[in-house]
Design a protein around this motif. Structure first.
Motif, PDB file in Angstrom:
ATOM      1  N   PRO A   1       9.128  -5.571   0.374  1.00 29.13           N
ATOM      2  CA  PRO A   1       8.386  -5.361   1.987  1.00 29.13           C
ATOM      3  C   PRO A   1       7.557  -4.346   2.600  1.00 29.13           C
ATOM      4  O   PRO A   1       6.295  -3.901   3.071  1.00 29.13           O
ATOM      5  CB  PRO A   1       9.604  -5.224   3.164  1.00 29.13           C
ATOM      6  N   ILE A   2       7.888  -3.282   1.947  1.00 29.25           N
ATOM      7  CA  ILE A   2       7.845  -1.364   2.368  1.00 29.25           C
ATOM      8  C   ILE A   2       6.230  -1.539   1.848  1.00 29.25           C
ATOM      9  O   ILE A   2       5.026  -1.004   2.294  1.00 29.25           O
ATOM     10  CB  ILE A   2       8.356  -0.618   2.308  1.00 29.25           C
TER      11      ILE A   2
ATOM     12  N   ALA B   1       3.627  -3.583   3.396  1.00 33.00           N
ATOM     13  CA  ALA B   1       3.149  -3.434   4.664  1.00 33.00           C
ATOM     14  C   ALA B   1       2.814  -2.062   4.627  1.00 33.00           C
ATOM     15  O   ALA B   1       0.854  -1.819   5.224  1.00 33.00           O
ATOM     16  CB  ALA B   1       4.822  -3.396   5.090  1.00 33.00           C
ATOM     17  N   SER B   2       2.512  -0.848   3.776  1.00 34.16           N
ATOM     18  CA  SER B   2       1.794   0.318   3.528  1.00 34.16           C
ATOM     19  C   SER B   2       0.259   0.170   2.579  1.00 34.16           C
ATOM     20  O   SER B   2      -0.633   0.299   3.311  1.00 34.16           O
ATOM     21  CB  SER B   2       2.690   1.231   2.782  1.00 34.16           C
TER      22      SER B   2
ATOM     23  N   ILE C   1       2.082  -0.834  -3.880  1.00 31.78           N
ATOM     24  CA  ILE C   1       0.904  -0.526  -3.168  1.00 31.78           C
ATOM     25  C   ILE C   1      -0.329  -0.963  -4.088  1.00 31.78           C
ATOM     26  O   ILE C   1      -1.408  -1.588  -2.955  1.00 31.78           O
ATOM     27  CB  ILE C   1       1.305   0.900  -2.604  1.00 31.78           C
TER      28      ILE C   1
ATOM     29  N   ALA D   1       5.123   0.001  12.990  1.00 29.25           N
ATOM     30  CA  ALA D   1       5.984  -0.588  11.834  1.00 29.25           C
ATOM     31  C   ALA D   1       5.567  -0.716  10.089  1.00 29.25           C
ATOM     32  O   ALA D   1       5.613  -0.001   9.374  1.00 29.25           O
ATOM     33  CB  ALA D   1       6.534  -1.684  12.011  1.00 29.25           C
ATOM     34  N   LEU D   2       3.475  -0.503  10.123  1.00 26.62           N
ATOM     35  CA  LEU D   2       3.500  -1.022   9.020  1.00 26.62           C
ATOM     36  C   LEU D   2       2.429   1.008   8.956  1.00 26.62           C
ATOM     37  O   LEU D   2       3.020   1.056   7.407  1.00 26.62           O
ATOM     38  CB  LEU D   2       1.422  -2.026   9.190  1.00 26.62           C
ATOM     39  N   MET D   3       2.501   1.490   9.665  1.00 27.06           N
ATOM     40  CA  MET D   3       2.303   3.288   9.054  1.00 27.06           C
ATOM     41  C   MET D   3       3.674   3.340   8.442  1.00 27.06           C
ATOM     42  O   MET D   3       3.368   3.995   8.227  1.00 27.06           O
ATOM     43  CB  MET D   3       1.840   3.343  10.627  1.00 27.06           C
TER      44      MET D   3
ATOM     45  N   CYS E   1       5.358   2.633   7.298  1.00 28.45           N
ATOM     46  CA  CYS E   1       5.880   1.935   6.258  1.00 28.45           C
ATOM     47  C   CYS E   1       5.235   3.069   5.086  1.00 28.45           C
ATOM     48  O   CYS E   1       5.757   3.178   3.612  1.00 28.45           O
ATOM     49  CB  CYS E   1       5.880   0.356   5.213  1.00 28.45           C
ATOM     50  N   SER E   2       4.269   3.217   5.803  1.00 30.14           N
ATOM     51  CA  SER E   2       2.867   3.473   4.337  1.00 30.14           C
ATOM     52  C   SER E   2       3.406   5.216   4.867  1.00 30.14           C
ATOM     53  O   SER E   2       2.719   5.800   3.269  1.00 30.14           O
ATOM     54  CB  SER E   2       1.330   3.624   4.931  1.00 30.14           C
ATOM     55  N   ALA E   3       3.975   5.857   5.406  1.00 32.25           N
ATOM     56  CA  ALA E   3       4.534   7.374   5.344  1.00 32.25           C
ATOM     57  C   ALA E   3       5.831   7.089   4.240  1.00 32.25           C
ATOM     58  O   ALA E   3       6.043   8.256   3.723  1.00 32.25           O
ATOM     59  CB  ALA E   3       4.880   7.635   7.285  1.00 32.25           C
ATOM     60  N   VAL E   4       6.198   6.351   3.957  1.00 33.83           N
ATOM     61  CA  VAL E   4       7.296   6.653   3.369  1.00 33.83           C
ATOM     62  C   VAL E   4       7.101   6.938   1.530  1.00 33.83           C
ATOM     63  O   VAL E   4       7.563   7.772   1.243  1.00 33.83           O
ATOM     64  CB  VAL E   4       8.057   4.869   2.472  1.00 33.83           C
TER      65      VAL E   4
END
Ligand SMILES: Nc1ncnc2c1ncn2[C@@H]1O[C@H](COP(=O)(O)OP(=O)(O)O)[C@@H](O)[C@H]1O
Ligand SMILES: [Mg+2]
Lengths: 278, 453, 458
Positions: free
Chosen positions: B250-251, B254-255, B322, C168-170, C172-175
């Protein structure tokens, strides 16, 4: 602007007057193709092409896009060998040597039959190295001075020397499109070919560069057999002495350029010239 | 000028000579070059072949292990603890548990070795051999094997039952010839009598090479290498993969969606982009250091736990997912987006209802590639303590566990080389088999999905 | 059990609030004179978000702190001496009370205080659980109430939901960013702690690696010279590249320029199989097959080659990297325009002349980038060297002798019981930092070069 227009007009005039059209018929035949067919996989692209190409003259192939002009051109120096799935039938003779003779060496053939492509494709090397490439691989120069001489004379013949003499070490890609195309012509000349094939050499160029190249072709005609593919009938009329019209993989009509344009035998040719076919 | 024109006037003839002269040499070097290419490919393919050949030839025999087929007498004289305690109403749960475990302890402490010994001697009453040497024939876990059989069915007390007991690792080595049989006695692991008995049993069919199912059902064992299995490592890996799938997919998706579809093209997203590409190339062991310093030392999560391993592997797999998802998003033709937007869908709707579903096969493949990669990763797990010896099947992701590749690492280091080289290869076969299965599933689902689309 | 109740509560809250939002906006829409900005579904989602999120926050806080609160509550119920017990005994006492309270009971007779404490605790547990549930429900209801009051024709529910989704998407991309930060910070802070024991100069320029473990008894901290490890890493990477670059590049060239499609379709996937094999398998392969083979081969010709050596590790690592080099080079060669190749062939160059004089020079920057990426992979590779390099951290220049690398030492220093206080374990982070810096540099350079190369032919 006026100057340019004048130049183009002047060019076409020189071309028209330079040679008596009927002379073409008296020139000896350098290349003769008989019944040439080409298949790409299951798809047939050429159907029984037979044509004679005269020495020291410009022969042009015209026809709508996709009709097989380039395919036929590539048969002459066997560039179709490099395309996966391409098969060639029939025979093509260069000075009596069968081009498709299994004993004939493609390398040698291509040294005799040079090629200039649609898009200028200089190598990612210096201008000097671009021209020296052919002579080097074929071992044509015995010494550095020999090589220098070949490079300079080839650039001269391609009418490029004066423009680049101070920057021979700059990359070939730094030149303008028209200059790049002349560099490619110089590169082909440097090997000392008998025949030069040109596949729409001006289609990627602006009108000025086109005019310069056309003038160059006309000069080269004195020493080389030139075959040029073009989709511009005006260009064919301006530079060539003999013209062949292709349609859907067939050679419809061939003859002295003037005749083809003024007095075509076939209706398809006429339609094309009148702009009724693609 | 005239000079060059003149030479140009007769191009060819001299040049043709020159060209001809060089042809032989040039064609020779062409052939050499071609051969260099062929040899490289042969070398690469050869490596694949040798690698798999080695693993398979060493590992496959390990799946069939020497097993003794005996008749065991569950002697009431030897087996202590009496009948199994029953649950009574007056007892609390705790009391019952206590009585039950007391019984279990008594049973366990019984002299099972004698039961084993008697069973073996019953086959060869005349044969003279010391007890110690005799018991070397079977795995030290033999007594647990009989005990567990008894726990499962206490009614066999006083009866004679057919049992099959694993041979010891050394017996297996001897019978399979993985140890040099011509070595002098002093260098053999087993006494001469034991070896003789093993050979004799093999001949009589008392020892047979049975399929070693326990490789899949047993946990690792140090004292009884012959019965060591992969079950614990398998569960550890399974928990970790679950964590990876639940978090990384999911992460990651999403990214990817954010970066590809929504993010403005600016410095910040450029930074994320560069950062993700770099992260994909950071050595896996660095993720292990991160796990040790942050998850274990800072957040105080348990060492050796699949949850930590899963988190570390998640971070490691994230860039893969990703990048792959982004490239499948990029492959969706822009015309589709324009069509959807043109029909009045919002950007979100376009992305989630039209674009994302088309990338599903791509995401699936990316997920499986990522999971397969995570499944085979070893180095970071060593740093978070997953190489500790664990003799239990973990019952939750918080329990101590090991993982398949780490188990391979542990086994290859075992002192009983002769036995564990084969056993390690067998574990590798299992691991590669799992990865192969994952890839096969990916290919299958992908072709199904693409056909439907 | 509790988790199930909570999940059920959240689910109820979710469906209920969604339903409320949906039906209220539906009613509005039914009123013909009104034109809703967003479809009812978005009003439903928005209402659900407003209700469920705050409730989840409450439960999350409770989950974080309940353990501590519960334990101190139990200790408070027990006689005051209990608090003085050691950590282990205290845990045991707490566990006993919990066991009694849960009805499972304990072995033996529980003391009176324990029974009382357990009773109090049981009711505390019930009450606190109910209280948290109630708080979550109340907050959720509050959120829902507020959300449904906002519902109106002009409420941009869809926009708000989309903003939420985008945030929320943002996040996630910050992870990915947080991961990098985490790596850098954790490596840096622990490396700095290491440098409080050992002078950085001694670390970076020392030529002896001998981290005496404290259990050895000597008070000295040991010597931590990086150079032997670095040299081992470099030597193995060089050997790996000597194997991988020629084989990988030539295979890519042959497959893309000479082989016909059938061969390509068979061979390419097989070579790529090499890329999917876990490195531990390569390590085992090196240890069991390649190393002994080299040792025997060395014996045969009279050279002393150790079975575990830089040579073994390097060659096997090279094999591992072959598919990496070949698939990257394949991509890169494919990017060189066909016209370039035709130009050379058209002049009468042979295929190999074309490849050597035109194709490869044109592809060179890209290939250099690929090789840099491969080098970064080689120096970060761990399992092959752990198993096959011989683990001998001495500065030696003969590749046939055992050696050690940065990664091997990280594993050695941190696999035991890491206590994060001694230089012996902290040095792993200094090594990790060195490794990270080296690979980062290589990666950035490689990615930059490859990107420039791609742009050139776009
Ligand atoms: N490499 C190729 N593979 C398959 N078909 C080709 C290839 N090159 C050309 N063709 C097909 O052969 C026909 C003739 O093409 P071409 O000779 O390029 O035409 P022209 O140069 O007259 O535009 C076209 O229908 C084209 O699709
Ligand atoms: Mg064409």
């Amino acid at each position: 602007m006026d100057m340019i227009a004048g130049k183009i007009k002047l060019t076409s005039k020189t071309v028209d007057q330079s040679m008596n059209p009927l002379d073409v018929l008296e020139r000896e035949t350098r290349l003769s193709a008989r019944d040439v067919t080409v298949h790409y996989g299951d798809k047939q692209a050429l159907f029984g092409i037979s044509i004679d190409i005269p020495d020291r003259a410009v022969t042009s192939f015209i026809g709508p896009s996709g009709c097989g002009k380039s395919t036929f051109l590539r048969c002459i120096n066997r560039m179709n060998d490099t395309i996966e799935g391409a098969r060639v039938g029939g025979s093509i003779k260069l000075d009596g040597d069968d081009v498709y003779d299994p004993n004939l060496d493609v390398v040698e053939l291509r040294a005799r039959v040079g090629m200039v492509f649609q898009k200028p494709n200089p190598f990612p090397k210096s201008i000097y190295e671009n021209v020296a490439y052919g002579p080097k691989i074929h071992g044509l120069a015995r010494s550095r001075t020999d090589l220098d001489e070949i490079v300079v004379s080839s650039l001269r013949k391609a009418g490029l020397f004066e423009e680049v003499k101070d920057r021979l070490n700059e990359p070939g890609t730094s030149l303008s499109g028209g200059q790049q195309q002349r560099l490619c012509i110089a590169r082909a000349i440097a090997v000392g070919p008998q025949v030069i094939l040109m596949d729409e050499p001006c289609s990627a160029l602006d009108p000025i560069a086109t005019a310069i190249i056309e003038e160059l072709i006309d000069e080269l005609r004195e020493n080389y057999t030139i075959v040029i593919v073009t989709h511009s009938m005006q260009q064919a009329a301006r530079v060539s002495q003999k013209t062949a019209f292709f349609h859907l993989g067939k050679l419809i009509e061939e003859g002295v350029t003037e005749d083809i344009f003024t007095n075509p035998e076939h209706k398809q040719t006429q339609d094309y010239i009148m702009g009724r076919i693609g | 000028m005239t000079d060059t024109l003149l030479s140009a006037a007769s191009p060819g003839s001299r040049n043709r000579e020159q060209v001809r002269k060089g042809l032989r040499r040039r064609h020779r070097s062409e052939v050499l070059f071609r051969w260099a290419g062929i040899l490289s490919i042969v070398a690469a393919l050869g490596f694949v072949a040798i690698l798999f050949g080695m693993i398979l030839s060493k590992g496959m025999p390990s799946f069939w292990q020497s097993t003794l087929h005996l008749e065991a007498y569950f002697d009431p004289e030897l087996i202590e603890g009496g009948p199994q305690p029953q649950r009574e109403d007056s007892n609390s749960d705790a009391d019952y548990q206590r009585a039950y475990s007391n019984w279990q302890r008594a049973v366990t402490l019984s002299n099972w070795n004698t039961v084993v010994e008697t069973a073996i001697r019953a086959q060869v009453p005349e044969f003279e051999i010391e007890t110690g040497d005799l018991l070397d024939l079977v795995t030290t876990a033999a007594r647990f094997q009989l005990r567990d059989q008894y726990f499962a069915n206490p009614d066999v007390l006083g009866q004679t039952m057919p049992v099959s007991i694993l041979g010891s690792a050394n017996t297996d080595n001897w019978l399979k010839g993985t140890i040099d049989r011509s070595q002098p006695d002093a260098r053999q692991q087993l006494a001469p009598e034991t070896r003789q008995l093993a050979d004799q049993f093999l001949e009589q069919g008392i020892i047979r090479f049975d399929f070693a199912g326990h490789i899949f059902t047993n946990v690792d064992s140090r004292s009884a290498p012959a019965s060591a299995g992969l079950a614990g490592a398998f569960m550890g890996s399974l928990y970790m993969m679950m964590v990876v799938i639940v978090l990384a997919v999911p992460i990651g998706v999403a990214s990817a969606v954010y970066l590809e579809e929504f993010a403005p093209k600016n410095r910040w997203t450029d930074l994320i982009e560069v950062n993700i590409n770099n992260l994909a190339a950071v050595p896996s062991i660095v993720f292990g250091l991160l796990g040790a310093a942050v998850f274990i030392n800072y957040f105080g999560l348990p060492r050796s736990a699949p949850i930590v391993g899963g988190l570390v592997l998640t971070l490691m797999t994230l860039p893969t997912i990703i990048i792959a998802t982004r490239s499948s998003l990029r492959a969706v033709p822009p015309s589709l987006r324009q069509a959807a937007l043109g029909l009045g869908a919002s950007r979100n709707q376009t992305v989630f209802h039209h674009v994302l579903p088309m990338t599903f096969p791509g995401i699936l493949t990316a997920t499986i590639i990522g999971v397969a990669q995570a499944l085979g990763e070893t180095a970071p797990l060593l740093l978070i303590g997953m190489s500790a010896f664990i003799a239990n099947i973990p019952s939750s992701p918080m329990d101590s566990a090991t993982a398949l590749p780490v188990q391979i690492y542990l086994w290859q280091g075992n002192e009983n080389r002769n036995f564990f080289e084969a056993r390690t290869s067998a574990a590798i076969i299992v691991l590669l088999g799992l990865m192969l299965m994952l890839n096969a599933i990916a290919i299958f689902l992908r072709s199904r999905l693409e056909k439907r689309a | 059990m509790n988790a199930l109740v909570i999940a059920a509560l959240l689910l109820v809250l979710l469906t209920f609030s969604y339903q409320v939002g949906w039906s209220r906006s539906r009613k509005l829409a039914g009123n013909k004179s009104q034109h809703l900005h967003s479809r009812p579904i978005y009003h439903g989602v928005l209402a659900a978000l407003f209700a469920v999120l705050p409730a989840m926050v409450i439960i999350g806080i409770w989950a974080l702190f309940s353990e501590q609160v519960t334990n101190s509550f139990i200790v408070a119920q027990l006689p005051p001496e209990t608090a003085q017990l050691s950590q282990m005994q205290l845990q045991a006492a707490i566990a006993r009370v919990k066991a009694i309270a849960s009805g499972y009971g304990v072995v033996g007779e529980p003391s009176a205080t324990e029974v009382v404490a357990a009773q109090v605790f049981a009711s505390y547990q019930q009450i606190s659980f109910l209280a948290v549930l109630a708080a979550a429900a109340a907050i959720g209801a509050g959120g829902l109430f507020w959300a449904q009051r906002r519902i109106g024709p002009r409420l941009r529910a869809r926009t708000e939901v989309e903003i939420f989704v985008r945030i929320a998407l943002m996040a996630c991309s910050a992870v990915a960013i947080v991961t990098t930060l985490g790596i850098v910070l954790s490596l840096l802070s622990d490396a700095l702690r290491f440098f409080s024991f050992i002078n950085p100069l001694d670390f970076f320029f020392g030529t002896t690696w001998n981290p005496r473990f404290q259990s050895a008894g000597t008070g000295s901290a040991g010597e931590y010279g990086l150079l032997p490890l670095l040299w081992g890493t470099v030597m193995i990477s060089i050997i790996a590249m000597l194997v991988a670059v020629p084989i990988g590049l030539m295979s890519a060239i042959y497959l893309s320029q000479y082989a016909d499609e059938r061969v390509r379709n068979v061979v390419k996937p097989i070579i790529e199989v090499l890329a999917g094999i876990p490195t531990i398998v390569y390590g085992f392969f090196a240890l069991v097959t390649v190393g002994p083979f080299f040792a025997a081969a060395g014996d045969a010709v009279g050279i002393d080659i150790n079975a575990t050596s830089a040579l073994t590790a390097g060659v096997v690592m090279g094999i591992m990297i072959i598919p990496f080099i070949s698939s990257l080079s394949d991509d890169i060669i494919a990017q060189v325009p066909r016209a370039m190749r035709d130009g050379s062939l058209g002049l009468g160059a042979t295929q190999s002349e074309t490849i050597r004089n035109v194709l490869l020079p044109a592809a060179l920057p890209g290939i250099v980038g690929a090789v840099l990426l491969a080098v970064s992979r080689a120096i970060g590779e761990t399992m092959i060297v752990v198993l096959a390099a011989g683990n001998s951290p001495v500065l030696r220049f003969n590749p046939a002798e055992p050696t050690s690398t940065v990664t091997v030492s990280i594993v050695n220093q941190l696999t035991g019981d890491a206590d994060f206080t001694s230089p012996q374990s902290l040095v792993a982070f200094a090594l990790g930092l060195t490794l990270f810096a080296m690979t980062l540099l290589l990666n950035v350079m490689a990615l930059y070069i490859v990107r420039k190369f791609r742009e050139q032919y776009e």
